[in-house]
Design an enzyme around this catalytic site. Structure first.
Site: not given
Ligand code: AMP
Ligand code: ZN
Length: 117
Positions: A32-33, A90, A99, A103, A105
């Site tokens: 989960r995000d 993305n 990140v 991944h 979403h």
């Molecule tokens: P993106 O912006 O597409 O790279 O998505 C990165 C996602 O990772 C964001 O929606 C963040 O809220 C999520 N995120 C960052 N750190 C963590 C974590 N430790 N555990 C779960 N989700 C995370």
């Protein structure tokens, strides 16, 4: 590169950092995000470290496909198959990637508009 010691999602898939993991196979992990943008917001990642879509190799095709297989299964478990859901990946900062470990979403549980912001 199969794993990057500096990568947050490699640490999560290795179990070195806690996450709310809801799905695991030999190739992919779903958790989960931390900052959910919908009632269901799950991130599905390959165990293998692939920084962005630009880095996907022909040999990664199967594992990238497994991200969608996992998305479909998680969506069913969350009751989203019929109402519908959105999957997003993305690529690079201009599209909002923060990140750098690919991944998918999986978002659901509320209405979505198009085009996205
Ligand atoms: P993106 O912006 O597409 O790279 O998505 C990165 C996602 O990772 C964001 O929606 C963040 O809220 C999520 N995120 C960052 N750190 C963590 C974590 N430790 N555990 C779960 N989700 C995370
Ligand atoms: Zn990684």
């Amino acid at each position: 590169m199969t794993s990057n010691p500096d990568c947050l999602f490699c640490k999560i898939t290795a179990g070195d950092i806690d996450a709310d993991i809801i799905h695991q196979t030999d190739q992919v992990v779903g958790f989960r995000d931390l900052n959910p943008q919908a009632p269901t917001h799950v991130l599905i990642v390959p165990r293998r470290h692939i920084p962005t879509i630009n880095d996907i190799a022909e040999s990664d095709a199967a594992v990238i496909g497994q991200l969608f297989v996992a998305a479909k299964e998680i969506a069913a478990e969350e009751g989203l198959s019929e109402p519908g859901y959105r999957v997003i990946m993305n690529c690079n900062a201009g599209a909002g990637q923060t990140v750098f470990h690919v991944h998918l979403h999986l978002l659901g549980g509320r209405p979505f508009t198009w085009p996205p912001g």
